[in-house]
Each structure stands twice: as structure tokens, then as C-alpha cells.
Design an enzyme around this catalytic site. Sequence first.
Site, short mmCIF file in Angstrom:
data_model
loop_
_atom_site.label_atom_id
_atom_site.label_comp_id
_atom_site.label_asym_id
_atom_site.label_seq_id
_atom_site.Cartn_x
_atom_site.Cartn_y
_atom_site.Cartn_z
N HIS A 354 0.84 -1.20 0.00
CA HIS A 354 0.00 0.00 0.00
C HIS A 354 0.88 1.25 0.00
O HIS A 354 1.88 1.33 0.73
CB HIS A 354 -0.91 0.01 1.24
CG HIS A 354 -1.89 1.14 1.27
ND1 HIS A 354 -2.81 1.37 0.28
CD2 HIS A 354 -2.08 2.13 2.20
CE1 HIS A 354 -3.53 2.42 0.58
NE2 HIS A 354 -3.09 2.91 1.74
N ASP A 371 -3.73 9.22 3.34
CA ASP A 371 -3.90 7.79 3.03
C ASP A 371 -5.24 7.64 2.32
O ASP A 371 -6.28 8.10 2.82
CB ASP A 371 -3.87 6.96 4.31
CG ASP A 371 -3.87 5.46 4.05
OD1 ASP A 371 -4.04 5.07 2.87
OD2 ASP A 371 -3.70 4.69 5.00
N CYS A 422 -4.02 2.78 -5.12
CA CYS A 422 -3.41 3.57 -4.05
C CYS A 422 -2.21 4.36 -4.56
O CYS A 422 -2.00 5.52 -4.20
CB CYS A 422 -3.00 2.66 -2.90
SG CYS A 422 -1.87 1.33 -3.37
#
Length: 463
Positions: A354, A371, A422
Amino acid sequence: MSARFRRYSPYFQAPKKRRFTMSQDPSNKPSSSSVSRYPHAKAPLRRQIHAPSRPNLIYAKAKKPNSDCCDNGKLFTREYDHAKRTALDACRFLNRDKETINLEEEEAVSQDSVIEVIDCDDDDDEEEEEEKDIQTPYSSSSNVNNFGGVGDTSTMLDSLSLGREEETTAEDASSLQAYKKLMQSAERRNSKLEALLFEVLFHEKRLSQLRNPRPKHVKKPLKKVPHEPFIPLTEEEEAEVYRAFSGRNRRKVLVTHESSNIDITGEVLQCLTPSAWLNDEVINLYLELLKERETREPKNYLKCHFFNTFFYKKLLSDSGYNYKAVRRWTTQRKLGYALIDCDMIFVPIHRGVHWTLAVINNRDRKFLYLDSLNGVDSKILNALAKYLGDEAKEKSGKDIDVSSWEMEFLKGIPQQKNGYDCGMFMLKYIDFFSRGLGLCFSQEHMPYFRRRTAKEILKLRAD
């Protein structure tokens, strides 16, 4: 039932035979021809009285009068007592004071109320006429009329009592009926008053609002969506990206960035295709292109520094925080500027599978963490705060008190809706912040951003 059956039945009892006695006249002696069937009972001997005793009373039969005068007297007495008792009972329940209701005043209360006025005088006249017409059953008897009209007197008293009772009953019924009508009119009046009260309050409130000066309508400034980050690709650019994604160019080096010595092959560029994870080569090359864009047009972009994906791994290795491992990464000879002079410093963070972003905002004195899955990690921001203090002291000889800086984990930022975008979100966070823009994109723009990033890498120029 036969006589024989009745005779021998256990439920049959024979009637007793009557005994007949001959009436005897005490003044006359019994004749020789009339002989009693049973012998005469002898009188018992009288006991001697030793104390005073009550003498035996002998009740003699009253002789029946021969005339009808006694019958008329008894009738007169009985009728007189009955008339007297009836009159007394009527006077006991007679209400002398009559309650009256002024219905004319009630008509002025409500126009909707309808009340019938009862005329009691007509009823009294009718009752008087009915009393005159009443006849007693004794009026036809000549014997009663001979004794002063006693039947007429009792009839008059009875009619008087009945008339009083009927009059009070009629008055009660009329008063009850009038009371019910008044109650109905009051209920209708109360409902109307409630409706009127609501209307009055409503209009008063509306009037007060109209009297107050109307506030000026302030139009909220619409968020202006910039055109530069969303410039569509031309047909030629779309065809070039499509050819670069084809399998024939997998082993071919498509572009080479000389300053960073990064080669991009067709296989490496495949990470920009839909549903693919971004790799380090593509991310680091794109960050180099963003730095070149700022150098090319310094007025249109903020002064930023872009660390590559290996910086944080060196700064915070398995052994912990290590400033010496990255001390030479930001020398004045390599960068041409001091790190603390930049507006923003971007640090890509790779956490296994991630990608996230940490930002050192020197302009606002903040440490930011972004995030696309709303993750939080204070360890990253603490390490960067320590690094900034060491860097300022090492390179510029300044002591920066970073303890007063805010550490903010941004919420409400664009979020990913899948498990592979991501890296693309991280690059666009950097792109929009370096432009000084808000994060005005979403998951729907990710396919476009993938093709545009591939086009910019192929041209080695970020727009």
C-alpha cells in the site's frame, strides 16, 4: 284418574269430613227436636287467681248498620285523608323559585348557535285546560255529591300535584335541551377560536419577518475546477499510449531519463494499465518530471522537494531511525537549495502493498499524512519531525522547534474504491498540492490519470 286408583295411591289423601254444628241461640233453649251430634264439652274449672291479672277483653261483633250513612262517612273520611296526603306530598316537592335562562344574551355570543325559545306560558295554559277537563270516577255518584263534593276536592288536589310535577319535568327538559345547545355552540366557538388564534400567531410571525430587513443573499463561491489537471488526451496521444501498452514492446526500452538514470521498458509501463499496481520506477520518474516542471515554470508552482520511494526506507530501517543514512541526499551541491527553504517536502511511503504520502509543510508548519484508505500512523510523522530538526541543524545551523508544529491526518480526501489505485492516488496528491490546488478529483478520474501519466512519461514532460 279412576276413583279406585286415587283411593290406593300413596299420594292421595282423602278429604276430611266436615262437621256440622247447629247454631244455638244463647237466649233460647235447645229444642227437643234438634239434638247435637257430639256431647257438649264441660267448662274447665277456673283456677284461683293469686295475682292481679288483665281482664279478658270480649270483642263483640259490631252490628251492621241498617242505613247507608256510615258508608258515605267512611268514603268521605278516606277521600279527605287521601286528598290531604296528596296535597302535602305535592307541596313538599314543589319548587317555588323557577330557574330561567336568558336565551337572548346567548344568541349574541355566537351567530352559529341556534337556540329555540320555549314559551312556558303556553304550556301552563294547556295544563290548566287539561285540569279543567279531568273528571273523577266519583263525580257520577249521587251519594258522594250529597256530602259536599268530596270527590271534586280530591280530584282538584290530585290534578294540582300532577300539574306541578309535569311543569317541573317540562322545565328540566327544556333547561337540559338549552344547556346541550349551549355546549354545542361553545364547542364550535372554541374550535373556531383555536383556528383564529393559530392564524393570528402565524400572521404576526410573518409580519415580523417582513418588517425585518431581508438579509442579503450571499452566493457561495463555486469551487472552480482547474482545467490543467484534466486536459483530455488527443487521438494521437491515445494511440501512442495504446501502442506502448501492447505486448510487443514488453522488453523494449521506451524512454530513458538521463539525470536520474531510469529506464522505462514496455513491461515496466504496464503498471499504468487498469487494475495494476504502480512500481518504484514509474513513481520515481514521475516525481522527477514534477520537479522539472517546477524548475521550468517556477511562478506557476510551489517550491517543493520530492523524495524518491527509497528515502523513507533508508531513514527508518529495521534498526530504527538513522539520519546518517540519508544525510548526503540533500547537500547544497546536489539540490542547489536548502531543504528548509522549500514550501513543501513530499515523502512517498510504501507499506508492503500500500502506498501513502507524508508531507512536511514548512509554509504552514504542519506535518501531514494522506492515506487513500483513511489510515493513521503517527510513527511516520514523528520520524519526519526528528529528521527536519536534524536537517536544519546539519545543513543550515538552525534549531527548529518542531514540537509546536501540528501533526494532522487528513480526512475527507479522495478515497480509493478498489485495491489497486493507491499508488495513483498518492501521485495525484503530490501533483495537486504542488500546484497549490485542492484535491478535486475522485475514483472516477483514475483511468484518465493512468493514461495521462503514461503519456507524460513517454514524452518525459509533466504538464
